[in-house]
Design a protein around this motif. Structure first.
Motif, short mmCIF file in Angstrom:
data_model
loop_
_atom_site.label_atom_id
_atom_site.label_comp_id
_atom_site.label_asym_id
_atom_site.label_seq_id
_atom_site.Cartn_x
_atom_site.Cartn_y
_atom_site.Cartn_z
N LEU A 63 0.82 -1.21 0.00
CA LEU A 63 0.00 0.00 0.00
C LEU A 63 0.85 1.25 0.00
N ASP A 64 0.76 2.01 -1.08
CA ASP A 64 1.28 3.37 -1.14
C ASP A 64 0.08 4.26 -0.86
N VAL A 65 0.06 4.91 0.29
CA VAL A 65 -1.13 5.64 0.72
C VAL A 65 -1.46 6.84 -0.16
N THR A 66 -0.54 7.23 -1.04
CA THR A 66 -0.82 8.36 -1.94
C THR A 66 -1.55 7.91 -3.19
N ASP A 67 -1.84 6.61 -3.29
CA ASP A 67 -2.54 6.03 -4.45
C ASP A 67 -3.91 5.54 -4.00
N TYR A 68 -4.95 6.27 -4.33
CA TYR A 68 -6.29 5.92 -3.85
C TYR A 68 -6.75 4.56 -4.35
N LYS A 69 -6.37 4.19 -5.56
CA LYS A 69 -6.75 2.88 -6.10
C LYS A 69 -6.20 1.76 -5.22
N GLN A 70 -4.99 1.93 -4.72
CA GLN A 70 -4.43 0.91 -3.84
C GLN A 70 -5.22 0.80 -2.53
N TRP A 71 -5.67 1.93 -2.02
CA TRP A 71 -6.54 1.90 -0.84
C TRP A 71 -7.82 1.10 -1.13
N TRP A 111 5.66 15.74 -1.07
CA TRP A 111 5.78 14.38 -0.51
C TRP A 111 5.14 14.31 0.87
N VAL A 112 5.50 15.24 1.75
CA VAL A 112 4.97 15.23 3.11
C VAL A 112 3.45 15.42 3.12
N MET A 113 2.96 16.37 2.35
CA MET A 113 1.53 16.63 2.34
C MET A 113 0.74 15.49 1.70
N ASP A 114 1.28 14.90 0.65
CA ASP A 114 0.57 13.79 0.00
C ASP A 114 0.48 12.57 0.90
N VAL A 115 1.58 12.23 1.56
CA VAL A 115 1.56 11.06 2.45
C VAL A 115 0.76 11.35 3.72
N ASN A 116 1.09 12.45 4.39
CA ASN A 116 0.53 12.71 5.71
C ASN A 116 -0.89 13.25 5.70
N VAL A 117 -1.30 13.92 4.63
CA VAL A 117 -2.64 14.50 4.57
C VAL A 117 -3.52 13.74 3.58
N MET A 118 -3.09 13.69 2.32
CA MET A 118 -3.91 12.99 1.33
C MET A 118 -3.99 11.49 1.65
N GLY A 119 -2.93 10.94 2.21
CA GLY A 119 -2.97 9.53 2.60
C GLY A 119 -4.03 9.25 3.65
N VAL A 120 -4.21 10.19 4.58
CA VAL A 120 -5.25 10.06 5.60
C VAL A 120 -6.63 10.23 4.97
N LEU A 121 -6.76 11.22 4.09
CA LEU A 121 -8.04 11.42 3.40
C LEU A 121 -8.42 10.18 2.60
N TYR A 122 -7.48 9.66 1.82
CA TYR A 122 -7.77 8.48 1.00
C TYR A 122 -8.16 7.29 1.87
N GLY A 123 -7.46 7.13 3.00
CA GLY A 123 -7.78 6.02 3.89
C GLY A 123 -9.20 6.12 4.42
N ALA A 124 -9.59 7.33 4.81
CA ALA A 124 -10.95 7.53 5.31
C ALA A 124 -11.98 7.34 4.21
N GLN A 125 -11.71 7.90 3.04
CA GLN A 125 -12.68 7.79 1.94
C GLN A 125 -12.88 6.35 1.50
N ALA A 126 -11.82 5.56 1.55
CA ALA A 126 -11.93 4.16 1.13
C ALA A 126 -12.58 3.29 2.19
N CYS A 127 -12.29 3.58 3.46
CA CYS A 127 -12.72 2.68 4.54
C CYS A 127 -14.05 3.04 5.18
N VAL A 128 -14.36 4.33 5.29
CA VAL A 128 -15.59 4.72 5.99
C VAL A 128 -16.84 4.13 5.34
N PRO A 129 -16.98 4.14 4.00
CA PRO A 129 -18.16 3.50 3.42
C PRO A 129 -18.28 2.03 3.80
#
Length: 295
Positions: A63-71, A111-129
């Protein structure tokens, strides 16, 4: 403490080591099925086996957290293996490279913003539903930092990213409460991890352009300072035990270092003083009696 985790499923990013692995083990020992995601597949394989040897149900996913498809793929695999998803721990994070404002590379900020912020957003968007699907409730745990509660010099990218995680957590806590999904921001101070070595997994897409390259001596000095701070931190198993304790009492902010209260209290006092100044202002003081607008 009653065990509300037994038989449920947690997806944890950055789970091959450090905080992620410690939480995977702690939650696994509570009877949860653990879905480990990490960009470092070699370390992931070793950690997966270590948890299996302890009798924990484990599924390991690259899992690369910056890749929403992988999430999305991780969530699909979790549901195929265990039926339901109940928890996401958005743990994967990078420390960036300490430096002055004028020295920090743009690629490093991305890099920092994509991993630390977008990675959290993607994780929530993929998992919350997936958590909402079964109506049993669940958890979203976002790993922030004390750096998200106060800025630190020479660490602008990291502090900004973790402040964003805290704010996202506060927003989602209210939004998801009606669905019985508890949202927490884990805000530790220094913990003995390898975050100061996070450049080892820096993706090629965040490579630094030749025109942006920093002085190597400055980089090494920053890395040495970060290493000393991290190595002075608490063990990851102590942090994991604290997280379980805080979840039992449904804490929104999970703190691990009570000695840092004086720091955040100082910030709160400064904010309150600024509001007093605004109230006494002839320009905006009249707004004191205005109704507060909320959504």
């Amino acid at each position: 403490m009653s065990n509300e985790f037994n038989g449920k499923t947690a997806i944890i990013s950055g789970a091959a080591g450090g905080i992620g692995l410690a939480l995977a083990e702690a939650l696994g020992q509570q009877g949860m099925n653990i879905v480990m995601g990490d960009i470092d597949i070699q370390a992931l394989a070793v950690s997966r086996q270590a948890l299996l040897d302890k009798g924990i149900n484990v599924l390991a996913c690259e899992l690369d957290v910056t890749d929403y498809k992988q999430w999305q793929d991780v969530v699909s695999r979790a549901k195929e293996a265990y039926g339901k998803v109940h928890m996401v721990v958005n743990n994967a994070g990078v420390g960036g490279i300490p430096g002055k404002i004028e020295d920090t590379e743009h690629a490093t900020w991305r890099w920092v913003m994509d991993v630390n912020v977008m990675g959290v957003l993607y994780g929530a968007q993929a998992c919350v539903p997936a958590i909402k699907e079964h109506s049993e409730g669940g958890w979203v745990i976002n790993v922030a930092s004390m750096a998200g509660m106060l800025g630190m010099p020479y660490a602008g990218a990291y502090c900004a990213s973790k402040a964003a995680v805290v704010s996202m957590t506060e927003s989602w806590a209210v939004e998801l409460a009606p669905h019985n999904i508890h949202v927490s921001a884990l805000c530790p101070a220094f913990v003995k991890t390898r975050i100061h070595e996070s450049h080892r997994n820096r993706q090629e897409k965040y490579a630094v352009a030749p025109t942006e390259r920093q002085d190597k001596k400055k980089l090494q000095a920053g890395a040495n300072a970060a290493a000393l701070a991290v190595e002075s931190g608490i063990p990851v198993n102590v942090l994991a035990e604290r997280v379980l304790e805080a979840l039992a009492s449904k804490q929104t902010y999970i703190y691990t270092h009570p000695n840092y209260r004086k720091v955040t209290s100082g910030r709160s006092k400064a904010i309150d003083k600024a509001f007093v100044d605004a109230q006494e202002s002839p320009v905006v003081g009249h707004l004191i009696d205005e109704e507060i607008v909320t959504f």
